[in-house]
Design a protein around this motif. Structure first.
Motif, PDB file in Angstrom:
ATOM      1  N   ARG A   1      16.182 105.436 -23.646  1.00 58.94           N
ATOM      2  CA  ARG A   1      17.581 105.749 -23.380  1.00 58.94           C
ATOM      3  C   ARG A   1      17.829 105.885 -21.881  1.00 58.94           C
ATOM      4  O   ARG A   1      18.825 105.401 -21.360  1.00 58.94           O
TER       5      ARG A   1
ATOM      6  N   GLY B   1      27.648 104.105 -22.925  1.00 58.19           N
ATOM      7  CA  GLY B   1      26.269 104.234 -23.381  1.00 58.19           C
ATOM      8  C   GLY B   1      25.352 104.651 -22.253  1.00 58.19           C
ATOM      9  O   GLY B   1      24.191 104.237 -22.210  1.00 58.19           O
ATOM     10  N   GLY B   2      25.864 105.442 -21.327  1.00 60.16           N
ATOM     11  CA  GLY B   2      25.055 105.943 -20.211  1.00 60.16           C
ATOM     12  C   GLY B   2      24.995 104.996 -19.025  1.00 60.16           C
ATOM     13  O   GLY B   2      24.373 105.318 -18.009  1.00 60.16           O
TER      14      GLY B   2
ATOM     15  N   ILE C   1      33.506 102.793 -26.218  1.00 61.91           N
ATOM     16  CA  ILE C   1      32.700 104.022 -26.097  1.00 61.91           C
ATOM     17  C   ILE C   1      31.901 104.251 -27.385  1.00 61.91           C
ATOM     18  O   ILE C   1      30.689 104.483 -27.351  1.00 61.91           O
ATOM     19  N   GLN C   2      32.592 104.160 -28.521  1.00 66.68           N
ATOM     20  CA  GLN C   2      31.906 104.384 -29.811  1.00 66.68           C
ATOM     21  C   GLN C   2      30.764 103.395 -30.000  1.00 66.68           C
ATOM     22  O   GLN C   2      29.658 103.761 -30.402  1.00 66.68           O
TER      23      GLN C   2
ATOM     24  N   ASP D   1      27.859 103.922 -27.469  1.00 61.20           N
ATOM     25  CA  ASP D   1      27.100 105.132 -27.814  1.00 61.20           C
ATOM     26  C   ASP D   1      26.155 104.836 -28.970  1.00 61.20           C
ATOM     27  O   ASP D   1      25.012 105.294 -29.000  1.00 61.20           O
TER      28      ASP D   1
ATOM     29  N   GLY E   1      23.096 103.151 -27.691  1.00 63.98           N
ATOM     30  CA  GLY E   1      22.458 103.768 -26.520  1.00 63.98           C
ATOM     31  C   GLY E   1      22.582 102.910 -25.273  1.00 63.98           C
ATOM     32  O   GLY E   1      21.696 102.903 -24.418  1.00 63.98           O
TER      33      GLY E   1
END
Ligand code: BEZ
Length: 403
Positions: free
Chosen positions: A32, A76-77, A328-329, A332, A335
Motif C-alpha cells: 500500500r 488511493g493514496g 475516490i471509492q 480506495d 489501494g
C-alpha cells in the motif's frame, strides 16, 4: 483550486502534478505504501472551456477537484496529475483530442465530455480498449450507455432520456393538449425532444410542430414567430448554457412567456436562472437536481462550492463532484493500483454515491445513474423543487449487451 487552473481555449494544460516521495526510507515497503509512492494518477479531462458550454466545463472541473481536495487531494493514496483539453465542442476534433490523452499522455482515467456528439466519438475509441476507464460527467447521449456501452465506460450524469421523459407527463398533467418542441439540432436535442414527445403523447397530448435550430446558434426570432403563429398550449425546449440564457430571454421579449408556458429538461434554466432574470420566473422543468434539495450533503456541497469559487453550484458542478466521489471509492477499493482495471470496474459497478447533493444514487448495469428526477420551478431566480417527477428512474439502455 481557483479558476486560474481552468485551461483557456485550445490550451493543453499539465495540471498540478505533485509527486509523492517514498513513504518509507529503505527496508521493507508494504504494498500500500509502495503505491502511495508511485507516480501520480493521471486524469485526462476533455471538456468545453470556450463557447456556449464553457461554464458547464468550468463547473464540472471545479467540483471534481473540490471533491478530491476534500478527501485529502489524493486517490488511493497517490498524488494526482490533471491533464485538461478544451473540447471546443468540436466533434471532428474529438478523436484527435481523445487519442492525445490516451496514447500520448497515457492517462489512467478519462473524464468528459459535455456534448453528446463528442461523447459518442470518444466512446467509439475507448469502448473497444481495455483502458483507460472513461467517466462521462455530463453528455447524455443515450447510445453511450446503450448500444455503445462498454465495461470501461461509466457515466455520473444522466441519459438524455432521463430528465426529458418525465416532463411529457408534467405538461399533460398541467392540462396541455398541444405542444411545439424546439431544440438545438444535434444528438442531445433530438433525444430529449423524442423522449418528452413520447411521454406527452402517451398521456393524451399531441406535438404539432418540431423545430430544430443549428447548434450552437442563438438567433431565435424566426422560430419564435413560428411558435406565435401556431399558438400551441405549451412549448418544450432544450437549450443549455449561454444558449439557454438567450432563448429564455428572447421568448419573454417576444411576448410569449405569459401566453404559452415553457417547459423542458432542467438545463433550460439550470445554472443560468440568475442571468435570465424575470424571463425565467415560473418556468417548470424536470432534472436530477434542484438547488434547494433538503439533504445534508447538498447544503454542505453548496456552501463549500460557494466558498471555494465564489459561485453558485449547479447540476453540472454536482456531476463533477460525484465523478470525484466515484473515483475516490474505486481507487480506495484497489489501494491506488490503477493497473487493477477489473477491480476498479467492479468497484464502480457496485458504487452507491450516498453523499451526492442530488440524493443517493446507484450505478445501473449499463453504467448510468439510477436516480430521482425532480419537478422544479424557478422562483426568485432559484430552481426550487416541487416534488419527485420520477422515482429512481433507470434508463432503458436500449442496445446495451451488459444491461
Ligand atoms: C449534451 O450534449 O449531451 C448536453 C449538453 C448540455 C446539457 C445537457 C446535455
Amino acid at each position: 483550486m481557483t479558476e486560474k487552473s481552468t485551461p483557456t481555449r485550445r490550451q493543453f494544460v499539465a495540471g498540478a502534478a505533485a509527486t509523492a516521495g517514498l513513504a518509507a526510507a529503505g527496508g521493507f515497503v508494504p504494498a500500500r505504501v509502495a503505491i502511495a509512492g508511485a507516480a501520480p494518477v493521471k486524469i485526462g479531462i476533455l471538456l468545453p472551456y470556450s463557447g456556449t458550454y464553457a461554464k458547464l466545463g468550468e463547473a464540472i472541473t471545479n467540483a471534481l477537484k473540490l471533491r478530491i481536495e476534500q478527501a485529502g487531494g489524493k486517490l488511493g493514496g497517490r498524488a494526482i496529475e490533471y491533464l485538461a483539453i478544451d473540447s471546443e465542442m468540436s466533434v471532428p476534433k474529438a478523436p484527435t483530442n481523445t487519442n492525445k490523452l490516451i496514447k500520448k499522455e497515457k492517462v489512467d482515467f478519462l473524464v468528459g465530455p459535455v456534448h453528446s456528439g463528442i461523447a459518442q466519438a470518444m466512446a467509439k475509441i475507448v469502448g473497444p480498449r481495455e483502458t483507460p476507464i472513461m467517466i462521462v460527467p455530463n453528455a447524455g447521449s443515450n447510445l453511450v450507455t446503450g448500444s455503445l456501452c462498454a465495461p470501461n465506460i461509466f457515466r455520473t450524469s444522466f441519459t438524455n432520456w432521463q430528465p426529458a421523459y418525465p416532463c411529457g407527463k408534467v405538461m399533460a398533467d398541467d392540462g396541455h393538449k398541444t405542444c411545439v418542441t424546439i431544440a438545438w439540432k444535434y444528438t442531445a436535442g433530438r433525444q430529449m425532444m423524442d423522449a418528452g414527445t413520447d411521454n406527452f403523447e402517451k398521456h393524451g397530448g399531441k406535438v404539432v410542430q418540431d423545430i430544430q435550430v443549428s447548434f450552437p446558434k442563438v438567433e431565435f426570432q424566426a422560430q419564435l414567430s413560428e411558435i406565435a403563429s401556431i399558438k400551441p398550449d405549451a412549448v418544450f425546449a432544450f437549450f443549455a448554457g449561454g444558449g439557454a440564457v438567450k432563448f429564455v430571454k428572447d421568448y419573454a421579449a417576444a411576448g410569449l412567456k405569459d401566453k404559452i408556458p415553457l417547459y423542458g429538461p432542467g438545463f433550460l434554466t439550470e445554472g443560468v436562472s440568475k442571468a435570465q432574470g424575470a424571463a425565467a420566473e415560473g418556468i417548470r422543468t424536470t432534472l436530477h437536481y434542484a438547488a434547494n434539495l433538503d439533504n445534508a450533503a447538498n447544503g454542505a456541497f453548496r456552501a463549500a462550492y460557494q466558498k471555494a469559487f465564489g459561485k453558485t453550484a449547479d447540476v453540472f458542478a454536482v456531476q463533477g463532484y460525484d465523478t470525484g466521489s466515484l473515483l475516490i471509492q474505486a481507487m480506495d477499493a484497489v489501494g491506488g493500483d490503477t493497473g487493477a482495471t477489473r477491480d476498479l470496474i467492479a468497484a464502480m459497478e457496485g458504487a452507491t454515491i450516498a453523499d451526492s447533493p442530488r440524493g443517493a444514487w446507484t450505478m445501473s448495469k449499463a453504467h448510468n445513474p439510477i436516480q430521482d428526477i425532480y419537478l422544479r420551478q424557478v422562483k426568485d431566480s432559484v430552481n426550487e423543487v416541487l416534488g419527485v417527477a420520477a422515482k429512481a428512474l433507470q434508463d432503458p439502455a436500449t442496445g446495451c449487451k451488459m444491461a
